[in-house]
Structure formats: structure tokens, C-alpha cells
Design a protein around this motif. Structure first.
Motif, PDB file in Angstrom:
ATOM      1  N   ASP B 189     -23.443  -3.170 -27.257  1.00 30.76           N
ATOM      2  CA  ASP B 189     -23.292  -2.717 -28.642  1.00 30.76           C
ATOM      3  C   ASP B 189     -24.571  -2.060 -29.138  1.00 30.76           C
ATOM      4  O   ASP B 189     -24.544  -1.015 -29.781  1.00 30.76           O
ATOM      5  CB  ASP B 189     -22.948  -3.901 -29.552  1.00 30.76           C
ATOM      6  N   ARG B 190     -25.726  -2.686 -28.844  1.00 31.18           N
ATOM      7  CA  ARG B 190     -26.989  -2.118 -29.327  1.00 31.18           C
ATOM      8  C   ARG B 190     -27.267  -0.777 -28.670  1.00 31.18           C
ATOM      9  O   ARG B 190     -27.652   0.188 -29.333  1.00 31.18           O
ATOM     10  CB  ARG B 190     -28.142  -3.082 -29.024  1.00 31.18           C
ATOM     11  N   LEU B 191     -27.025  -0.714 -27.336  1.00 31.75           N
ATOM     12  CA  LEU B 191     -27.303   0.542 -26.640  1.00 31.75           C
ATOM     13  C   LEU B 191     -26.391   1.640 -27.154  1.00 31.75           C
ATOM     14  O   LEU B 191     -26.820   2.776 -27.376  1.00 31.75           O
ATOM     15  CB  LEU B 191     -27.123   0.347 -25.134  1.00 31.75           C
ATOM     16  N   ALA B 192     -25.121   1.271 -27.357  1.00 29.32           N
ATOM     17  CA  ALA B 192     -24.189   2.273 -27.861  1.00 29.32           C
ATOM     18  C   ALA B 192     -24.587   2.692 -29.269  1.00 29.32           C
ATOM     19  O   ALA B 192     -24.498   3.867 -29.648  1.00 29.32           O
ATOM     20  CB  ALA B 192     -22.775   1.721 -27.859  1.00 29.32           C
ATOM     21  N   GLY B 193     -25.071   1.706 -30.064  1.00 28.87           N
ATOM     22  CA  GLY B 193     -25.528   2.024 -31.417  1.00 28.87           C
ATOM     23  C   GLY B 193     -26.690   3.001 -31.375  1.00 28.87           C
ATOM     24  O   GLY B 193     -26.745   3.959 -32.142  1.00 28.87           O
ATOM     25  N   LEU B 194     -27.609   2.768 -30.444  1.00 32.50           N
ATOM     26  CA  LEU B 194     -28.738   3.685 -30.306  1.00 32.50           C
ATOM     27  C   LEU B 194     -28.241   5.086 -29.985  1.00 32.50           C
ATOM     28  O   LEU B 194     -28.666   6.077 -30.590  1.00 32.50           O
ATOM     29  CB  LEU B 194     -29.678   3.185 -29.204  1.00 32.50           C
ATOM     30  N   GLY B 195     -27.282   5.143 -29.027  1.00 33.02           N
ATOM     31  CA  GLY B 195     -26.730   6.449 -28.663  1.00 33.02           C
ATOM     32  C   GLY B 195     -26.087   7.119 -29.860  1.00 33.02           C
ATOM     33  O   GLY B 195     -26.282   8.313 -30.101  1.00 33.02           O
ATOM     34  N   GLU B 196     -25.369   6.340 -30.642  1.00 31.70           N
ATOM     35  CA  GLU B 196     -24.696   6.887 -31.817  1.00 31.70           C
ATOM     36  C   GLU B 196     -25.719   7.421 -32.814  1.00 31.70           C
ATOM     37  O   GLU B 196     -25.582   8.534 -33.345  1.00 31.70           O
ATOM     38  CB  GLU B 196     -23.851   5.777 -32.447  1.00 31.70           C
ATOM     39  N   ALA B 197     -26.793   6.632 -33.036  1.00 29.61           N
ATOM     40  CA  ALA B 197     -27.816   7.057 -33.983  1.00 29.61           C
ATOM     41  C   ALA B 197     -28.472   8.348 -33.508  1.00 29.61           C
ATOM     42  O   ALA B 197     -28.734   9.263 -34.305  1.00 29.61           O
ATOM     43  CB  ALA B 197     -28.867   5.960 -34.153  1.00 29.61           C
ATOM     44  N   LEU B 198     -28.718   8.428 -32.199  1.00 31.11           N
ATOM     45  CA  LEU B 198     -29.347   9.642 -31.662  1.00 31.11           C
ATOM     46  C   LEU B 198     -28.418  10.833 -31.833  1.00 31.11           C
ATOM     47  O   LEU B 198     -28.864  11.940 -32.176  1.00 31.11           O
ATOM     48  CB  LEU B 198     -29.694   9.444 -30.185  1.00 31.11           C
ATOM     49  N   SER B 199     -27.110  10.629 -31.591  1.00 28.01           N
ATOM     50  CA  SER B 199     -26.159  11.736 -31.746  1.00 28.01           C
ATOM     51  C   SER B 199     -26.103  12.200 -33.192  1.00 28.01           C
ATOM     52  O   SER B 199     -26.111  13.400 -33.466  1.00 28.01           O
ATOM     53  CB  SER B 199     -24.755  11.313 -31.332  1.00 28.01           C
ATOM     54  N   TYR B 200     -26.090  11.235 -34.128  1.00 29.50           N
ATOM     55  CA  TYR B 200     -26.089  11.602 -35.550  1.00 29.50           C
ATOM     56  C   TYR B 200     -27.318  12.441 -35.863  1.00 29.50           C
ATOM     57  O   TYR B 200     -27.237  13.442 -36.569  1.00 29.50           O
ATOM     58  CB  TYR B 200     -26.109  10.339 -36.421  1.00 29.50           C
ATOM     59  N   GLY B 201     -28.458  11.954 -35.316  1.00 30.78           N
ATOM     60  CA  GLY B 201     -29.719  12.660 -35.580  1.00 30.78           C
ATOM     61  C   GLY B 201     -29.672  14.077 -35.055  1.00 30.78           C
ATOM     62  O   GLY B 201     -30.306  14.970 -35.616  1.00 30.78           O
ATOM     63  N   ALA B 202     -28.904  14.316 -33.974  1.00 29.35           N
ATOM     64  CA  ALA B 202     -28.829  15.661 -33.399  1.00 29.35           C
ATOM     65  C   ALA B 202     -27.664  16.445 -33.991  1.00 29.35           C
ATOM     66  O   ALA B 202     -27.176  17.392 -33.391  1.00 29.35           O
ATOM     67  CB  ALA B 202     -28.693  15.561 -31.885  1.00 29.35           C
ATOM     68  N   GLY B 203     -27.205  16.026 -35.165  1.00 30.91           N
ATOM     69  CA  GLY B 203     -26.124  16.755 -35.828  1.00 30.91           C
ATOM     70  C   GLY B 203     -24.791  16.574 -35.130  1.00 30.91           C
ATOM     71  O   GLY B 203     -23.951  17.462 -35.151  1.00 30.91           O
ATOM     72  N   GLY B 204     -24.574  15.424 -34.486  1.00 31.57           N
ATOM     73  CA  GLY B 204     -23.284  15.142 -33.876  1.00 31.57           C
ATOM     74  C   GLY B 204     -23.221  15.479 -32.403  1.00 31.57           C
ATOM     75  O   GLY B 204     -22.234  15.182 -31.745  1.00 31.57           O
ATOM     76  N   VAL B 205     -24.280  16.097 -31.877  1.00 31.62           N
ATOM     77  CA  VAL B 205     -24.267  16.456 -30.463  1.00 31.62           C
ATOM     78  C   VAL B 205     -24.686  15.257 -29.627  1.00 31.62           C
ATOM     79  O   VAL B 205     -25.684  14.605 -29.927  1.00 31.62           O
ATOM     80  CB  VAL B 205     -25.225  17.637 -30.200  1.00 31.62           C
ATOM     81  N   VAL B 206     -23.905  14.949 -28.592  1.00 33.22           N
ATOM     82  CA  VAL B 206     -24.277  13.844 -27.718  1.00 33.22           C
ATOM     83  C   VAL B 206     -25.324  14.372 -26.754  1.00 33.22           C
ATOM     84  O   VAL B 206     -25.010  15.005 -25.745  1.00 33.22           O
ATOM     85  CB  VAL B 206     -23.053  13.299 -26.968  1.00 33.22           C
ATOM     86  N   THR B 207     -26.582  14.179 -27.086  1.00 33.49           N
ATOM     87  CA  THR B 207     -27.676  14.746 -26.298  1.00 33.49           C
ATOM     88  C   THR B 207     -27.848  13.976 -25.008  1.00 33.49           C
ATOM     89  O   THR B 207     -27.227  12.917 -24.808  1.00 33.49           O
ATOM     90  CB  THR B 207     -28.986  14.657 -27.081  1.00 33.49           C
TER      91      THR B 207
END
Lengths: 663, 378
Positions: B189-207
């Protein structure tokens, strides 16, 4: 609730200031005792209300109440408590509130201690004080209101400018303002005398203690500010001829002149008109200083307020008060009676000479400060008038004054004898000559100018002591008698001697620092050593340190003497304040005797070294110690019983004092 | 209420300061001349003391005494200043006006400037208030205050991270997730949350960085729906619509009937299908199944030639119709796959110029380039 109570109290203070500026004045014109009597209680109540307002603002800072815009802009919850409190006046709005608080404080003092003044004079003084108060309260409430609220309130403030997070700043502005604003009382007295068209004998006696008090605080404020700039800005300079410094220095020069002319006026009823003009000019220069600093017309290290509406408002106050008082002066000066006569060579003559030099010096500084602004306004070019201009103009003006200082107190009133005085100063002159020779012989590479400078400092110190020796008749009478006579001298004589001595100490410090300072800039790696002024500085290493709201890289050094013995440790640091991401330099200072080692860090180099700037500043602390001595001198002089004026009714028996003075 | 009482008391005190001196009866104005004489008498006293102490000679003392005497005599010649009584009306009017002015000016100005209804809000009191009454912002501030003094409290970071994400503070959220992972270990859950936060930060792009986080989450828990969903979204963003749709389909198959992910996944599949249908017709360069089959049977050289031809076709199309972010992404990726970094970079530059690098599409293109290891040449 506390905040709004403060706001409401401030508004009420304005209402009272308006009453104070009109009612006693009308009373004085119609000779109505009851109207005149309102001045006192209203002034005291005005001070109390302004005090409540200020306390409320301090409280808001202490509690980090970010619903107050001013607190939100200038504070941060993580800031140490001391700087939360001092942050109250570390910004434009808060410092203007402090200004007004001190103004009302002086008004209340006049009300409380002015019971023995002639009623019309007292009423007029309080009214003029009321005008100034009303103008500045209006300024604070309409353009710089510290009580503006935010809804919803933010949860974190935007921090105080890191260079302003400093103990020096906790003391510097209040002292400076006590000085600036203290001169408002002299101004009020001058304008009151002009309104009345007569100068009471009590007038002169009253102006001098107020001038002394204001001068004392201003001296302290300037010395403090100079030391703050010295250790906080990391350049190692103690005076930059920065317009903001000049803004406080001009009232000091004029105030010093006023202090001296008030003596003539009190003792000899002479120079009345000139003293009134000086009182007006001194406070005008204080107002000008406030305008320069607060309007943002300057861009210097002190510039932390920029808003044209404020500038225009203060300019209007400036024009109104300076223009109004000078116009009144032009209108009324002719009707004032001139005072006693004196021979050019006399104590009065010496004081007039002092006034000439000091006012010319103040004018010089004024030109040097305003000229760049004028050029910028007219042509748009930004020029800077720096140290070279002031060294060429201010220096030569001061030189003869400094040389003549020891003569003044020794000259007799009315008619003096220069040759007799010169004879009495022979010992001081001999001492100064010895100092010059010793400097030339002992100090490596001392120039003739440096030696002469040291000589002047020593001459002033010895000259001041000669005055005391002469007046206590030390050497001609037994020691015990001389000591008793010394203790029995009026406090103002002690004050004079101490003040002149303090000036000499400051001159000595300035000359020694300018002439014999050693500067060394180098790149150092941990473990390396470098030589400075015959001593060795070893770089021990750097360590990161986490402060409450900053992180710093701290470099530690060890200073070794010529023989290899350890003289002391010094740490210097580069700090980054996290909230504003603002770097500052924390200079390392090691005091040895009166001299200081000053270490300031530059940027790190690629290969792990760091740029280090090192100064050896001989006798540098004397500059500020001299200022301290001058402050003490003013305090001593203020305790002189002769500065208090008796009231007619209470005068029945006043024979008790001589016995007290002996003790 | 208390404020109004205090304000009224202050007004009363201020008015009294004006009123009391006015109400004293029979106050007599003193005469300035008396004060002057007093000063001169003081001066005579000092003179005597100075003379006794020997500070001035007897002759000078005598002269000074005479001078002060002359000043006293001069006073005797002056008139008492303005003793004449004027009509008492003016003082009374001024006095009354002054007493009235205090409350009128005070309340009038305060009504204009003040905010009497706004209570003071000391930070400590706000932080200690009942949490149930706190707003989200206040709760966050409390948590921040707590964490700034206890930065090693992993649970605090864990709680705060999703709140940050919900309030749009994606960078703070990512930092909080990282702290939680450091202190409590990397749960799916935490790792996925981190990924989600990073994607949000990149404007929705899954970097690439976000993909890493999701992949780690899957390593910890292979059927983690959020991670699988986002990884599929990443595929879709790179233009691999069919792969993405397949991944989503697989995810959907494994989801329990009441999973909240069913809705979003189904929508995503529909969207992917719609887009791949739209893409296939106008933008020919996406290879059809036949072309792929044909390519599989070609020699390596022929295959490369075919791919290059397709790519240059796409390139030409984009020159005519540059507002196609999917196209640019495909083109940049193709050049990278073909090992033509320079051309990839040049295409990226053109694409950013056409799409406006500040726009949403521009950002997608930029983050794709970053995940492919292409630095923007700006």
C-alpha cells in the motif's frame, strides 16, 4: 480579543492625540487654566493606550497568532521566543508602532515631570507633542496598520528576515528611536516658545536634560547599530556611510550641537534664537531619517519597507512639520529677545565654534546622503556617494574640532585666556606627543598620519582628564582634599569630562583600526595554518550543526601566538534559514584585550577547501566602548541636581541639597 | 461580549482623562514670571556654591551675580502675561467638544478599521482545540507540528501521506510516503501510494520512477489492484493500448465482485478500446496485425527498413498535423528504440514546440522523454 483590544486602544490613542493637540493650545491662548490642565492626563492616558496596543501586538507575536497579517508576514512558530518578541519591531508596521509608543512615552514624561513648568509653556509643549502624535498615529492606522486581520488564518508564518534575527536588533531600534523621538520634546519646546513669542528662563533649563537624554539613547543606538553591522553582515566594517547610518548620524551631530548651545543659553541667556533653530533642525533631521528609512527611497541593507503610499504620507508629515516650524520661526524669531554678550575667546565662543563645526558637518552628511537621491530623481542615474566623499569632507571638518575639544571646558565664561589654558594643557600635549613618537617607533610601517591620529585620540583623552585634575586642584592640594573636591564637583563637570574622554577613546579605536588593520584572504583546508598579524590561525575543520530554524556549516579555528601558545578558539559559520532558504554569514570574532580577530567564511572550493577572510583589528572595540563611555557620561550629567527646575510654590525651603551633594 | 465591555471601559477611561481636569473648579493659571524668578534664584544658589568651591574667582562671581540680578530686574518691568479674562464660552465649547470627540472618533474609526468579531487565534490554542471541530487544514497542521518534533514517527507519516495527496500536495505526499517506507518498511500500500503521489506530481503520467514503485509493490503483493491498475495506465500512456487493455482485463478477472476498482478498470478498458479504434484508422503507422505478421517473416534488414519507413511516415504526418500528443509520444519512443537518440531529441523539441511545453500534453511528453532517458534540450 487581545488583538482587537490593542487595535481599539490604538484608535482611542489617536482620538486622545487629537484632543491633546487642540485643547491645551486653546487653553494657553485664552488663558483658561482648566483647558490647559487637560494636556497632562490626556498625554498620560494616550501613552497608556498606545502601551496596551503595543503589548497586544507583542502578545500576538508571542502566541504566533497568524490571524494577524503582520505576525503572519514576519514570524514563524519555530522561531526562538526571544526573536518572536523582537520580531514585533523588526518590521515596518511594528517599528512604527514602537516609534509612536516612544513618542507618547516622552509626552507622558513631560506631563508627569512638567508640574513645575509655567502652565502655558507646558500646555503648548503638550499640544505640539500631540500634533506629532496625531500625525504618526494616523500614519500607522491608515497606511501601516499592524492589526489587519486574516480570515481564515494561515497555519504557519513566513518567518523573520534572518539577518534581523539577532540580539543586536533587539536593542538597536528601541535605543535609536528613544534618541530620534526624544528630540521631539526639544522640538515641542522650541515650537511652544515660538507660539508664545517668549522664552522663559525655565525653557533653557528644561531643554537641556531632554536633549541629554535623547542624545544618550541616540549615541547608544548608533554604537549598537554599528556593532551589529560589524558582526552580522560579515564584511568586518564598522561604518559604511550608508544612507540609513547617515540618517541616524545627522540628528546626532545636530543634537550634539544643540546640547552645547543649550549650555550657553542656560548659563548666559545667550544664543536663544540659535538654540531654538537647532532644536527644530535636530528633530527635522530625525524626521528625515524616519522618512529615508521608512519610505523605501533607499535601497540598502536596511531597506525592508517599500510602499509608495507610505513614502508620500511621511513626506507630507515631513513637509508639514519642518516647513511649518521653520515658517513659524521666521515669523517669530524677530520678536524674541537676544541674550547676554560675550568675548569671542571665552567658553561661549568655544561652544559657538563647536556649533559651527558640528552643523557644517551635519550639512555635509546631509548633502552626501541626499545628493544621490536627487540625481536619481532628476536624471534617473543611480550613483553612490561613498566613503571617499565623506573622508574628503567630513574628515577635515572634524579634525580641528577634535583638536580644540580639550580647550573648551577649561576656558572661562564671558572672557577667556587661551594662553593660560594652553599652559594648563601642556601635560596633555606632551602625552600626545609621546604617543605619536611611540607609534612611529614601535608600530611597523606606521604612517605619519596614523601616528598623528593616535596622537589626537590620546590628546583628547588626556585633555578631558586635565579638566578634572584642574578643577579638583590635584597636585596643588593634599590628595585627600583633591579627592573630596573631585567628588564634590557638579555632576555635569564629570559628565563633560567623561563624554570628551569617550570621544577620544572612539577616535583612538577608529584610527588604530583603519591604520593598523591586517586583512588576509586565502583558501584553507582542514589542518592548514595561515599567518595573520604575527599570529597563526589554524583551521581545525568543519561540522554541520542543526539549529532551531536553520542549518549551518560551522568551521572552527584555533589562534596561536607568536611563540606557538594557544590564544583562543574561534568558530565562523555559514547559515541557511530553512523557511526562506536564505543564507547568512556568521562571522567568528575572538576578542583579545581591546583587539579582535574577525573570521568570515566564503564559498567552498572544488577540492575541499574553503575561502576564508581573516582580519586582525587592533583596538577595534574602543570604537564602541567610547560610545558606551559617552552614554555613561550623559547619564551622569542627567543626575545633576542643577538640571531640575524648582517650582515657585515649593521653593519655601530648599536648603537641604548642599549637604546631600557632599555625601 | 467581553471585548465590548473592555472597549467600553477603555473609552470611559479615555473620556475621563479629558473630563476630569475640565471639571475641577476655580483652577488658577499660574504666572510665568514666578517661574523665571525661581530659575534665577536657583542660579544664584549654584553660583554661591561654585564660588565656595573655588571653581570661579570672587570677581567673576560678583559679575555673574550682578548679571542674574539684572535679569531679575528686567522681569519686574514686564506685565503679567494675558491675565485679562475672556468670555468663558469658548473654553466651555472646546471642552465639551473634546469630551465628545473621544468616543466619536474612537468608535467611528474603529468601526471602519477593526474586525471586532474575529477572535484571536493563538497557534497553541488552535492546535489543542477539540480535533472533531478542526478543519482538514488544522488537522494537517497539528500532524505537521507533531512530526516536526517527532520526525521518526512512521505511523504519523503514514497517516499524513494520503491526506496530503487528497489535498493536492503531491510532493509533500511523496516525501511522507518515503519517510513511512523508511521507518515502517515498504508495504504494498505504501509503495503504491508513493507511486500514485509521484504520478500526480508528474501531472498524471506514470513516470519511470512511479513504475518502479508500483513494481516493488507488486513484488510485495502480486495481486495489488492499485499497482496493477497504474502500471496498465502507464502502458496506455506509452501508446501500448492493446497491452494495457489486456492488463486491465486480467486485473478485472481477478477482482472480487464488490471491489471498488471494478468501475474504474471497466471505464479504462472501454476508453482504451475506443482510443485504439480511433488511432488505427487515421494514424496508419500503428502497425496492423497483418503488417506485424509480415514483419515477422521478413529478414532483419527488411524489417528495419519497414519500421523506418513507418516511422518517417508518422514523422511526416506530425509535421502536417502537429497537435497530436499520442503521435509525438510514439515518434519519440520509436526513435529511441531505433537507437537514433539525436532524432529522438529533435522530435521531442519539435513536439514540445508544437504542443507548448507548459501545457498538459507538453508535460506528458516531457515526462515520457525523461522516463526514456532523454533530457530536454531546453
Amino acid at each position: 480579543m487581545i488583538v482587537e483590544t490593542g487595535h481599539f486602544a490604538l484608535v482611542l490613542a489617536l482620538a486622545l492625540a487629537l484632543v491633546q493637540s487642540l485643547v491645551p493650545l486653546v487653553g494657553a491662548r485664552t488663558n483658561d487654566a482648566r483647558l490647559m490642565a487637560t494636556g497632562g492626563p490626556v498625554a498620560v492616558a494616550g501613552f497608556a493606550l498606545t502601551g496596551i496596543a503595543f503589548a497586544a501586538l507583542v502578545m500576538a507575536y508571542v502566541q504566533s497568532d497568524f490571524s494577524v497579517a503582520n505576525v503572519w508576514e514576519n514570524s514563524h512558530s519555530a522561531k526562538p521566543m526571544l526573536y518572536k518578541v523582537t520580531g514585533t519591531w523588526g518590521n515596518h508596521e511594528g517599528s512604527m508602532l514602537l516609534w509612536v509608543l516612544i513618542l507618547t512615552f516622552f509626552g507622558a514624561l513631560v506631563a508627569v515631570f512638567g508640574g513645575n513648568l509655567p502652565a502655558t509653556l507646558r500646555a503648548n509643549v503638550l499640544s505640539v507633542q500631540g500634533w506629532i502624535g496625531a500625525a504618526f498615529l494616523l500614519f500607522v492606522l491608515t497606511t501601516s496598520n499592524p492589526f489587519i486581520r486574516l480570515e481564515p488564518a494561515p497555519f504557519e508564518g513566513r518567518d523573520l528576515n534572518p539577518i534581523l534575527q539577532d540580539v543586536g536588533l533587539a536593542i538597536h531600534p528601541p535605543l535609536l528611536y528613544l534618541g530620534y523621538v526624544g528630540f521631539s520634546v526639544c522640538f515641542s519646546f522650541a515650537v511652544a516658545a515660538l507660539i508664545d513669542g517668549r522664552i522663559d528662563a525655565a525653557w533653557a533649563r528644561w531643554v537641556r536634560p531632554w536633549t541629554l537624554a535623547a542624545w544618550m539613547f541616540l549615541t547608544g543606538g548608533i554604537a549598537m547599530g554599528s556593532y551589529w553591522a560589524y558582526y552580522e553582515l560579515g564584511w568586518g566594517g564598522f561604518w559604511f556611510w550608508d544612507p540609513v547610518e547617515n540618517a541616524s548620524f545627522m540628528p546626532w551631530l545636530a543634537g550634539t550641537a544643540l546640547l552645547h548651545s543649550a549650555i550657553v543659553m542656560e548659563k548666559r541667556s545667550a544664543l536663544k534664537i540659535w538654540t531654538i533653530l537647532l532644536a527644530i533642525l535636530t528633530f527635522s533631521l530625525s524626521l528625515l531619517g524616519t522618512f529615508l528609512v521608512r519610505s523605501g527611497v533607499l535601497t540598502s541593507v536596511h531597506a525592508f519597507a517599500t510602499d509608495p503610499t507610505r513614502g508620500v504620507f511621511i513626506l507630507a508629515i515631513l513637509v508639514l512639520f519642518i516647513g511649518g516650524s521653520l515658517a513659524l520661526f521666521a515669523l517669530r524669531a524677530g520678536s524674541l529677545t537676544a541674550g547676554g554678550l560675550f568675548h569671542p575667546i571665552s567658553r561661549e565662543g568655544a561652544l559657538v565654534l563647536n556649533n559651527l563645526f558640528l552643523t557644517t558637518a551635519a550639512a555635509t552628511v546631509l548633502v552626501g546622503t541626499l545628493y544621490p537621491l536627487l540625481v536619481e530623481a532628476v536624471t534617473g542615474d543611480k550613483i553612490s556617494v561613498g566613503a571617499p566623499f565623506f573622508n574628503l569632507t567630513f574628515g577635515p571638518l572634524m579634525l580641528p574640532l577634535l583638536l580644540l575639544i580639550p580647550f573648551g571646558p577649561l576656558l572661562a565664561w564671558k572672557r577667556g585666556d587661551v594662553y593660560a589654558v594652553a599652559q594648563r594643557l601642556m601635560a596633555a600635549f606632551g602625552g600626545a606627543l609621546l604617543a605619536v613618537l611611540a607609534t612611529l617607533l614601535l608600530a611597523d610601517g606606521a604612517s605619519v598620519f596614523a601616528a598623528l591620529g593616535v596622537g589626537i585620540g590620546v590628546w583628547m583623552i588626556l585633555g578631558a582628564l586635565t579638566d578634572l585634575v584642574q578643577k579638583s586642584a590635584l597636585g596643588t592640594v593634599p590628595l585627600a582634599v583633591a579627592a573630596r573636591r573631585l567628588a564634590g564637583l557638579p555632576r555635569s563637570v564629570h559628565g563633560t569630562a567623561l563624554a570628551h574622554l569617550g570621544m577620544g577613546v572612539t577616535v583612538l579605536g577608529i584610527v588604530a583600526t583603519l591604520a593598523f588593520e591586517a586583512e588576509h584572504i586565502t583558501i584553507m583546508k582542514p589542518g592548514e595554518s595561515t599567518a595573520i598579524a604575527g599570529r597563526t590561525l589554524r583551521f581545525e575543520g568543519v561540522s554541520p550543526v542543526q539549529g532551531p530554524n536553520f542549518t549551518e556549516t560551522r568551521a572552527s579555528f584555533v589562534l596561536l601566538g607568536a611563540g606557538g601558545g594557544k590564544l583562543g578558539e574561534v568558530t565562523s559559520a555559514k547559515r541557511v534559514y530553512t523557511a526562506r532558504q536564505m543564507p547568512t554569514t556568521e562571522a567568528g570574532i575572538l576578542t583579545l584585550g581591546f583587539s579582535q580577530l574577525y573570521v568570515s567564511l566564503g564559498d567552498p572550493t572544488q577540492d575541499g577547501g574553503i575561502v576564508v577572510r581573516i582580519w586582525w583589528k587592533p583596538l577595534v572595540t574602543l570604537i564602541w566602548l567610547g560610545g558606551l563611555v559617552m552614554m555613561v557620561a550623559a547619564a551622569v550629567s542627567l543626575t545633576d541636581r542643577r538640571l531640575r527646575v524648582g517650582a515657585p510654590a515649593r521653593r519655601a525651603k530648599a536648603a537641604s541639597s548642599p549637604a546631600g551633594a557632599k555625601a | 461580549m467581553l471585548f465590548w465591555i473592555v472597549a467600553a471601559l477603555l473609552t470611559l477611561a479615555a473620556s475621563l482623562a479629558v473630563m476630569l481636569p475640565l471639571s475641577v473648579k476655580n483652577r488658577q493659571a499660574d504666572i510665568a514670571r514666578d517661574h523665571d524668578i525661581e530659575v534665577y534664584r536657583d542660579q544664584l544658589g549654584e553660583l554661591d556654591k561654585d564660588a565656595a568651591r573655588g571653581l570661579i574667582g570672587p570677581a567673576e562671581a560678583e559679575e555673574a551675580r550682578a548679571e542674574i540680578g539684572r535679569r531679575i530686574l528686567k522681569l519686574a518691568g514686564t506685565k503679567d502675561g494675558g491675565g485679562a479674562d475672556r468670555p468663558a464660552r469658548l473654553p466651555r465649547v472646546v471642552g465639551a467638544a473634546a469630551v465628545l470627540a473621544v468616543p466619536i472618533v474612537g468608535w467611528g474609526l474603529y468601526a471602519e478599521l477593526g474586525s471586532p468579531l474575529l477572535p484571536g487565534q493563538p497557534l497553541n490554542a488552535r492546535l489543542q482545540a477539540d480535533p472533531a471541530e478542526n478543519t482538514m487544514e488544522e488537522l494537517v497542521a497539528r500532524a505537521e507540528a507533531h512530526l516536526s518534533s517527532n520526525p521518526e514517527d512512521g505511523r504519523g507519516w503514514d497517516v499524513l501521506a494520503p491526506i496530503y495527496l487528497r489535498t493536492g500536495r503531491s510532493e509533500d505526499s511523496a516525501a511522507a510516503y518515503r519517510n513511512a517506507i523508511r521507518l515502517l518498511g515498504g508495504s504494498a500500500d505504501r509503495l503504491a501510494g508513493l507511486g500514485e503521489a509521484l504520478s500526480y506530481g508528474a501531472g498524471g503520467v506514470v513516470t519511470a520512477e512511479a513504475q518502479d514503485a508500483f513494481k516493488q509493490a507488486l513484488a510485495a503483493q502480486p495481486d495489488h489492484p492499485k499497482s496493477r491498475f497504474y502500471l496498465a495506465s502507464g502502458l496506455a500512456q506509452e501508446g501500448k493500448l492493446q497491452e494495457a487493455a489486456a492488463a486491465w482485463q486480467a486485473l478485472l478477472g481477478g477482482l472480487p465482485a464488490d471491489s471498488p476498482w471494478r468501475g474504474p478498470v471497466q471505464e479504462a478498458i472501454t476508453e482504451a478500446n475506443r482510443r485504439s479504434a480511433a488511432v488505427q484508422k487515421p494514424a496508419g503507422p500503428v502497425p496492423t496485425q497483418e503488417e506485424m505478421d509480415a514483419a515477422a517473416s521478413m529478414t532483419a534488414d527488411d524489417r528495419t527498413a519497414m519500421i523506418e519507413q513507418m516511422v518517417s511516415g508518422l514523422d511526416a504526418k506530425l509535421r502536417e498535423n502537429p497537435k497530436d500528443v499520442e503521435g509525438w509520444m510514439r515518434l519519440v519512443r520509436s526513435y529511441v528504440v531505433l537507437g537514433k537518440a539525436d532524432q529522438a531529441r529533435e522530435a521531442l523539441g519539435r513536439g514540445l514546440a508544437a504542443l507548448d511545453s507548459g501545457s498538459e500534453d507538453g508535460k506528458r511528453l516531457t515526462s515520457l522523454a525523461a522516463s526514456l532517458g532523454l533530457a530536454s534540450t531546453e
